[in-house]
Design a protein around this motif. Sequence first.
Motif, PDB file in Angstrom:
ATOM      1  N   UNK A  82       0.805  -1.220   0.000  1.00  0.00           N
ATOM      2  CA  UNK A  82       0.000   0.000   0.000  1.00  0.00           C
ATOM      3  C   UNK A  82       0.834   1.264   0.000  1.00  0.00           C
ATOM      4  N   UNK A  83       1.904   1.279   0.797  1.00  0.00           N
ATOM      5  CA  UNK A  83       2.769   2.461   0.844  1.00  0.00           C
ATOM      6  C   UNK A  83       3.479   2.649  -0.489  1.00  0.00           C
ATOM      7  N   UNK A  84       3.984   1.561  -1.052  1.00  0.00           N
ATOM      8  CA  UNK A  84       4.661   1.661  -2.346  1.00  0.00           C
ATOM      9  C   UNK A  84       3.705   2.158  -3.430  1.00  0.00           C
ATOM     10  N   UNK A 146      -7.339   0.269   2.645  1.00  0.00           N
ATOM     11  CA  UNK A 146      -7.289   1.130   3.829  1.00  0.00           C
ATOM     12  C   UNK A 146      -5.920   1.793   3.953  1.00  0.00           C
ATOM     13  N   UNK A 147      -4.876   1.034   3.706  1.00  0.00           N
ATOM     14  CA  UNK A 147      -3.530   1.605   3.729  1.00  0.00           C
ATOM     15  C   UNK A 147      -3.397   2.663   2.634  1.00  0.00           C
ATOM     16  N   UNK A 148      -3.860   2.336   1.458  1.00  0.00           N
ATOM     17  CA  UNK A 148      -3.725   3.239   0.308  1.00  0.00           C
ATOM     18  C   UNK A 148      -4.417   4.571   0.560  1.00  0.00           C
ATOM     19  N   UNK A 149      -5.635   4.525   1.054  1.00  0.00           N
ATOM     20  CA  UNK A 149      -6.387   5.765   1.279  1.00  0.00           C
ATOM     21  C   UNK A 149      -5.754   6.614   2.374  1.00  0.00           C
ATOM     22  N   UNK A 150      -5.329   5.979   3.457  1.00  0.00           N
ATOM     23  CA  UNK A 150      -4.740   6.726   4.566  1.00  0.00           C
ATOM     24  C   UNK A 150      -3.408   7.354   4.171  1.00  0.00           C
ATOM     25  N   UNK A 151      -2.577   6.591   3.457  1.00  0.00           N
ATOM     26  CA  UNK A 151      -1.267   7.107   3.063  1.00  0.00           C
ATOM     27  C   UNK A 151      -1.415   8.200   2.013  1.00  0.00           C
ATOM     28  N   UNK A 152      -2.337   8.028   1.078  1.00  0.00           N
ATOM     29  CA  UNK A 152      -2.568   9.077   0.080  1.00  0.00           C
ATOM     30  C   UNK A 152      -3.049  10.359   0.742  1.00  0.00           C
ATOM     31  N   UNK A 153      -3.871  10.232   1.772  1.00  0.00           N
ATOM     32  CA  UNK A 153      -4.334  11.420   2.493  1.00  0.00           C
ATOM     33  C   UNK A 153      -3.172  12.123   3.184  1.00  0.00           C
ATOM     34  N   UNK A 154      -2.254  11.352   3.767  1.00  0.00           N
ATOM     35  CA  UNK A 154      -1.081  11.952   4.405  1.00  0.00           C
ATOM     36  C   UNK A 154      -0.149  12.577   3.376  1.00  0.00           C
ATOM     37  N   UNK A 187       1.304   9.315  10.875  1.00  0.00           N
ATOM     38  CA  UNK A 187      -0.107   9.192  11.288  1.00  0.00           C
ATOM     39  C   UNK A 187      -0.957   8.417  10.295  1.00  0.00           C
ATOM     40  N   UNK A 188      -0.735   8.650   9.005  1.00  0.00           N
ATOM     41  CA  UNK A 188      -1.484   7.910   7.991  1.00  0.00           C
ATOM     42  C   UNK A 188      -1.142   6.439   7.983  1.00  0.00           C
ATOM     43  N   UNK A 189       0.132   6.130   8.193  1.00  0.00           N
ATOM     44  CA  UNK A 189       0.560   4.733   8.250  1.00  0.00           C
ATOM     45  C   UNK A 189      -0.113   4.001   9.409  1.00  0.00           C
ATOM     46  N   UNK A 190      -0.089   4.643  10.576  1.00  0.00           N
ATOM     47  CA  UNK A 190      -0.660   4.006  11.766  1.00  0.00           C
ATOM     48  C   UNK A 190      -2.172   3.852  11.624  1.00  0.00           C
ATOM     49  N   UNK A 191      -2.843   4.903  11.146  1.00  0.00           N
ATOM     50  CA  UNK A 191      -4.292   4.824  10.967  1.00  0.00           C
ATOM     51  C   UNK A 191      -4.651   3.726   9.970  1.00  0.00           C
ATOM     52  N   UNK A 257      -0.419  10.439  17.865  1.00  0.00           N
ATOM     53  CA  UNK A 257      -1.307  11.588  17.786  1.00  0.00           C
ATOM     54  C   UNK A 257      -2.098  11.621  16.492  1.00  0.00           C
ATOM     55  N   UNK A 258      -2.526  10.410  16.006  1.00  0.00           N
ATOM     56  CA  UNK A 258      -3.194  10.402  14.711  1.00  0.00           C
ATOM     57  C   UNK A 258      -4.614  10.955  14.788  1.00  0.00           C
ATOM     58  N   UNK A 259      -5.035  11.423  16.015  1.00  0.00           N
ATOM     59  CA  UNK A 259      -6.303  12.142  16.079  1.00  0.00           C
ATOM     60  C   UNK A 259      -6.212  13.447  15.299  1.00  0.00           C
ATOM     61  N   UNK A 260      -4.988  13.985  15.194  1.00  0.00           N
ATOM     62  CA  UNK A 260      -4.790  15.197  14.397  1.00  0.00           C
ATOM     63  C   UNK A 260      -4.967  14.895  12.919  1.00  0.00           C
ATOM     64  N   UNK A 261      -4.547  13.666  12.550  1.00  0.00           N
ATOM     65  CA  UNK A 261      -4.677  13.253  11.147  1.00  0.00           C
ATOM     66  C   UNK A 261      -6.152  13.127  10.774  1.00  0.00           C
ATOM     67  N   UNK A 262      -6.949  12.591  11.729  1.00  0.00           N
ATOM     68  CA  UNK A 262      -8.373  12.418  11.469  1.00  0.00           C
ATOM     69  C   UNK A 262      -9.077  13.757  11.399  1.00  0.00           C
TER      70      UNK A 262
END
Length: 262
Positions: A82-84, A146-154, A187-191, A257-262
């Motif tokens: 997903x990260x790649x 889920x990984x793809x969407x979160x990492x793209x958002x970050x 944060x995106x990775x962890x979420x 602190x991924x609440x900031x990411x959300x």
Amino acid sequence: MNTLPPTRSVTALALLVLAFLQIPVLVVILASFSETSYLTIPPQGVTLKWYEAVLSDPTYLRALKNSLILACASTGLSLLLGVAAAYALFRRVLPGSEAITSLLISPLVVPSVVVGVAMLQYFTLTGFRGSFLVLIIAHVVITVPYILRSVLASLSGLDLSVEEAARCLGANGLTTFRLVTLPLIKPGLVAGALFAFVTSMENVPVTIFLASAKQTTLPILIFSSVEMGVNPSVAAISTLLIVATALVLLVAERWTGFHKFA
């Protein structure tokens, strides 16, 4: 002229909605302490025997072990892929990036039962059905989005000048990604990893089509137990899963602190 409602009223309404949503969770938790051999609310007496029964039952322990191995393996592979994929799509390295993104995220919009039946037919035709590796591959397919969407958002909030500065200071592409980009998108990775892990842990529609008798996971075992008749042991294992999930989310929130990411 429309006026916004008072802040206190909005807060009170939000708390009422949250409390209403938590009623099923509260019912499950209370039922797990009942002394009766069937679910009842309010509980008849208070006992921990159902927790003891679950934690000493080899069937539950074996299913939990399978679920943890499957979730950890699929989440790890999903992170790598997903990260790649997210970084390549963000950097527009591949042509048709929007179409590729839609394709990779499609398991989120396709019903899980349809995905499960399709994978069952595919792995049956190829002769690979029945191995634990097949389960891992299937869970990677449904967790990568889920990984793809979160990492793209970050990555969308990433300042590319930071990477360019690292390159100017002599860092190569891999070093820049490892020491500069990854910490910024943590944060995106962890979420994404949490969503992927939870999705894998609780999945039934896909797993039930591909798992053999020796590969029973905890959600499938709970599902089978509910079909045969609900007893407080199911509520007990469900309560343990709720508590474990809450603790993982709390630790992740404090760590990143991924609440900031959300």
